[in-house]
Enzyme design. Structure first.
Site, PDB file in Angstrom:
ATOM      1  N   GLU A 121       1.061  -1.158   0.032  1.00  0.00           N
ATOM      2  CA  GLU A 121       0.044  -0.092  -0.103  1.00  0.00           C
ATOM      3  C   GLU A 121       0.939   1.149  -0.062  1.00  0.00           C
ATOM      4  O   GLU A 121       1.790   1.362   0.752  1.00  0.00           O
ATOM      5  CB  GLU A 121      -0.748  -0.019   1.288  1.00  0.00           C
ATOM      6  CG  GLU A 121      -1.798   1.021   1.521  1.00  0.00           C
ATOM      7  CD  GLU A 121      -2.809   1.182   2.640  1.00  0.00           C
ATOM      8  OE1 GLU A 121      -3.136   0.014   3.108  1.00  0.00           O
ATOM      9  OE2 GLU A 121      -2.866   2.249   3.262  1.00  0.00           O
TER      10      GLU A 121
ATOM     11  N   GLU B 119      -2.460  11.501   3.521  1.00  0.00           N
ATOM     12  CA  GLU B 119      -3.613  11.050   4.650  1.00  0.00           C
ATOM     13  C   GLU B 119      -3.339  12.315   5.373  1.00  0.00           C
ATOM     14  O   GLU B 119      -2.367  13.185   5.597  1.00  0.00           O
ATOM     15  CB  GLU B 119      -3.086   9.814   5.462  1.00  0.00           C
ATOM     16  CG  GLU B 119      -3.480   8.574   4.758  1.00  0.00           C
ATOM     17  CD  GLU B 119      -3.115   7.315   5.605  1.00  0.00           C
ATOM     18  OE1 GLU B 119      -4.239   6.729   5.863  1.00  0.00           O
ATOM     19  OE2 GLU B 119      -1.959   7.025   5.964  1.00  0.00           O
TER      20      GLU B 119
END
Length: 280
Positions: A160, A165
């Site tokens: 990932e 974020e």
């Protein structure tokens, strides 16, 4: 003549000062790899109001239970829908809106889109121009997930790459990370970027990575702020052997950000101006 000597000395002092400043701000022990990805292969500008391009994007729905990961594996609180209340294209922007409402057993709704089996690739430059929501419990994300080989492989072995974020309660900080076997979840390899004179909820910024063989470079507004290589991870480097697809979502609550509180205002919207992908 005396004045000229003074000017020469002052000039030399300025040069020395600049040299020291540059040397102190750069880590000369690090060699950063920068490739040239200049072939634009995805240019999603959300130019058609009301329509998300279904040839590129999948809309994921639910609370993760149907996928075998309730709370999407992070104890998230939202139920993702395909309703226009949560997902719409307006005036050249994609709007992902989180709402506080009772829906299919959840107290919040939002949206999540991805490109699995429609656009997957290995290596490239991925970037998106966004304005993020604000408030405790808001968790906007722009990321890449490795192909699971038709469900035969599981996370984190598939890898990932978190391009961006944000914790909604921290409007001047974003982070980028990688997850893989031995360095996933709370043990991911990550780094924060802090804005000195801007915010993520009032200003648009371009978040991106340049992903090549054995390196991933992280950018904000074309400023390189981190590089991750196989030497940086604590397990197997799983980013050279499979294709990855794009995910954009706005989660509510969860392990990374914490749950909303009484000061969190709803609805909250994540605006995406464009998504671009370049390859060599």
């Amino acid at each position: 003549m005396k004045d000229n000597n003074i000017r020469i000395k002052d000039f030399k002092a300025i040069i020395i000062f600049i040299y020291v400043l540059l040397m102190s701000s750069c880590n000369t022990d690090e060699t950063q790899t920068v490739a040239t990805f200049d072939n634009l292969v995805i240019n999603e500008e959300f130019s058609t109001d009301g329509n998300l391009d279904s040839s590129l994007w999948n809309i994921e729905t639910g609370d993760g239970t149907a996928q075998g990961i309730p709370g999407w594996g992070n104890n998230e609180l939202e139920y993702y829908t395909d309703r226009t209340e949560n997902l719409s294209v307006e005036n050249g922007y994609l709007l992902i809106t989180a709402r506080q409402e009772s829906f299919n057993g959840s107290s919040y709704t939002s949206a999540r889109i991805q490109t699995k089996n429609k656009f997957q690739t290995q290596f490239g430059r991925f970037e998106a121009r966004m304005r993020l929501p604000n408030g405790q419990g808001m968790w906007p994300a722009f990321w890449l997930l490795g192909d699971d080989n038709n469900g035969t492989e599981i996370w984190p072995n598939i890898g990932e790459i978190d391009i961006m974020e944000n914790r909604g309660q921290q409007p001047t900080t974003i982070s980028g990370a990688v997850h893989g076997p031995g360095y996933s979840g709370g043990n991911s390899i990550n780094k924060e970027f802090n804005f000195s004179d801007s915010r993520v909820d009032t200003d648009f910024h371009v978040y991106g990575v340049e992903w090549g063989e054995n390196y991933i470079n992280y950018y904000v507004d074309d400023v390189l702020y981190n590089q991750i290589t196989p030497e940086d991870v604590t397990g197997e480097w799983v980013f050279n052997d499979r294709s990855f697809y794009i995910i954009i979502n706005l989660a509510v609550g969860g392990d990374f950000v914490g749950n909303p509180n009484s000061e969190t205002l709803f609805p909250q919207t994540m605006l995406i101006d464009y998504v671009k992908v370049y390859q060599q």
